[in-house]
Design a protein around this motif. Structure first.
Motif, short mmCIF file in Angstrom:
data_model
loop_
_atom_site.label_atom_id
_atom_site.label_comp_id
_atom_site.label_asym_id
_atom_site.label_seq_id
_atom_site.Cartn_x
_atom_site.Cartn_y
_atom_site.Cartn_z
N THR A 1 28.75 39.13 80.47
CA THR A 1 27.49 38.81 81.26
C THR A 1 26.64 39.05 80.63
N VAL A 2 26.41 39.22 79.75
CA VAL A 2 24.98 39.96 79.03
C VAL A 2 24.96 39.65 77.79
N GLN A 3 26.12 39.38 77.65
CA GLN A 3 26.61 38.24 76.53
C GLN A 3 26.26 37.26 76.57
N ALA A 4 26.32 36.70 77.29
CA ALA A 4 26.15 35.14 77.50
C ALA A 4 24.80 35.00 78.08
N MET A 5 23.85 35.51 78.23
CA MET A 5 22.09 35.40 78.14
C MET A 5 21.96 35.84 76.79
N GLU A 6 22.46 36.38 76.46
CA GLU A 6 21.97 36.82 74.74
C GLU A 6 22.36 35.13 74.13
N ASP B 1 21.29 45.17 82.31
CA ASP B 1 22.65 45.24 82.91
C ASP B 1 22.83 43.97 83.33
N PRO B 2 23.90 43.88 83.74
CA PRO B 2 24.81 42.76 84.08
C PRO B 2 24.26 41.66 84.59
N GLN C 1 29.71 43.28 87.02
CA GLN C 1 29.41 44.09 87.35
C GLN C 1 30.12 45.80 87.26
N THR C 2 30.54 46.05 85.62
CA THR C 2 31.64 47.30 85.47
C THR C 2 30.90 47.51 84.39
N SER C 3 30.94 48.98 84.59
CA SER C 3 30.60 50.07 83.46
C SER C 3 31.63 49.89 82.38
N LEU D 1 20.58 36.94 86.58
CA LEU D 1 19.32 36.73 87.26
C LEU D 1 18.63 35.08 86.15
N VAL D 2 18.55 36.52 84.39
CA VAL D 2 17.48 35.65 83.44
C VAL D 2 18.60 34.38 82.97
#
Ligand SMILES: *Cc1c(COP(=O)(O)O)cnc(C)c1O
Length: 406
Positions: free
Chosen positions: A64-69, A245-246, A32-34, A251-252
């Motif tokens: 975190t976003v990339q792991a979901m992607e 966002d992360p 959770q970092t910008s 959650l997804v």
């Protein structure tokens, strides 16, 4: 898990996008970092130049976003994916990336409402014209393609009529004309339908629905087939800024792990409910891809592994019957959206589409008695009991009404 090509779908749901993490964390940490610190001026320079791999700024890429992607790209059999702030942000990213002023789009007429509006307002304002056709009719698709057509955009099953477009055939027609095929796969999820394997070039989902599955996130995703397209889409998304966002990505990603078993249950319960509804005296007609009475039943069998969890019914008694049913259900919740663990029910004529007026509604195929059901994963007997008591009230009112009028 890096190489997920050989394992089963359920295994992919649990393991895709998962890497080795610090402290042996089993799930992806929420970064959770910008922004991300550079080790030196040289390091920053080489990251920006793309000479070294790493993270710079969360709008551009976040672990975190990339792991979901990565997980969803694997589930769809795609190359890479791009997480967006909503399904509509994903739709917009696609048209921003693939079209420019003077271009033309062919789009399914039974498509998510805001997609129609985006094409008819914002995309039109920027010089992109759209022809809406019934993409389940291949001749209509053929006829609609013009020399400046760049995209055929298909939603199947379509919203809310649940008509089914033949993705293999549509892709053949479009590719002959050098046109890209984009599929909104939200209603099926990658558990039931993989449009890329059927010939489509790009797939999108509203993550808000089945993929996250728990009605607590708004998000979207675009899945592409090759690195060149990915880089082009990534630049577009980075510039327009509609990223997820992360925390929502986390959650997804958590929701994805149960996607296979949730979809099994959605399909099984929806099939049971649809077969029960089809025989009910208050149902004028029913649309469900798992019923033989569905006009595109055979095409469905060819391209999806299950009928999904969405049912559309036409009630006898029109607007008032619809209203009464909405006010009589106890377990089904009155809400828009779909694809969550909880069952939802919606009556477009008195709710989402009321302000349009009856004529405009009918032009869009939304009749007064049309009710849309998203079947959740509750006990199916409880769901049927709820529908039964609600339809009994509709039936009693209908009988009274008939008596008054004779
Ligand atoms: C919900 C939905 C969208 C839009 O997604 P949002 O996350 O609400 O922006 C697009 N297509 C379909 C089929 C949908 O059901």
């Amino acid at each position: 898990m890096k190489n997920h090509s050989k394992v089963g779908f359920e295994t992919k749901c649990v393991h895709s996008g998962i890497d080795e993490y610090e402290y042996g964390s089993v799930v992806p940490p929420i970064y959770q970092t910008s922004t991300f610190k550079f080790k030196s001026a040289q390091h920053g320079a080489s990251l920006f130049a793309g000479e070294e791999k790493g993270y710079i700024y969360t709008r551009m890429l976040n672990p975190t976003v990339q792991a979901m992607e990565d997980a969803i790209a694997a589930l769809e059999g795609g190359h890479k994916a791009l997480g967006c702030g909503s399904g509509m942000a994903a739709v917009h990213t696609i048209f921003a990336a693939l079209t420019q002023a003077g271009d033309h789009v062919v789009c399914s007429s039974a498509v998510y409402g805001p997609t129609t509006t985006l094409l008819n307002t914002i995309m039109k304002k920027f010089g992109v014209e759209t022809t809406f056709v019934d993409t389940s009719n291949l001749d209509e698709v053929k006829k609609a393609i013009k020399p400046n057509t760049k995209v055929v955009y298909v939603e199947t099953p379509g919203n809310p009529t649940l008509c089914i477009s033949d993705l293999e055939e549509v892709s053949k027609i479009a590719h002959k004309a050098n046109v890209k095929v984009v599929v909104d796969n939200t209603f099926m999820s990658p558990a039931l339908q993989n449009p890329l394997a059927l010939g489509a070039d790009v797939v999108m989902h509203s993550l808000t629905k089945f993929l996250n599955g728990h009605a607590d996130v708004v998000g979207g995703i675009v899945v592409v087939k090759d690195e060149e397209t990915y880089q082009h889409f990534r630049k577009t998304l980075n510039q327009t800024g509609g990223v997820i966002d992360p925390f929502n990505s986390f959650l997804v990603h958590r929701g994805l792990k149960t996607l296979a078993i949730r979809m099994d249950k959605h399909c099984e319960s929806a099939q049971t409910i649809a077969e029960w509804l089809e025989k009910h005296p208050m149902i004028d007609s029913i649309r469900f891809p798992g019923l033989k009475s569905h006009p595109d039943y055979q095409i469905g069998l060819k391209q999806h592994k299950g009928p999904g969890g969405m049912i559309t019914i036409e009630l006898k008694g029109g607007l008032e019957a619809g209203r009464l049913m909405m006010n009589s259900v106890k377990l089904f919740q009155l809400a828009v959206s779909l694809g969550g663990v909880e069952s939802l029910i919606q009556h477009p004529a008195s709710m989402t589409h009321f302000s349009m007026g009856k004529e405009a509604r009918l032009a869009g195929g939304i009749t007064d008695g049309l009710v849309r059901i998203s079947v959740g994963i509750e006990n199916v007997k409880d769901l049927i009991a709820d529908l039964e008591q609600a339809l009994k009230k509709v039936e009693e009112a209908h009988l009274k009404d008939v008596e008054v009028h004779v």
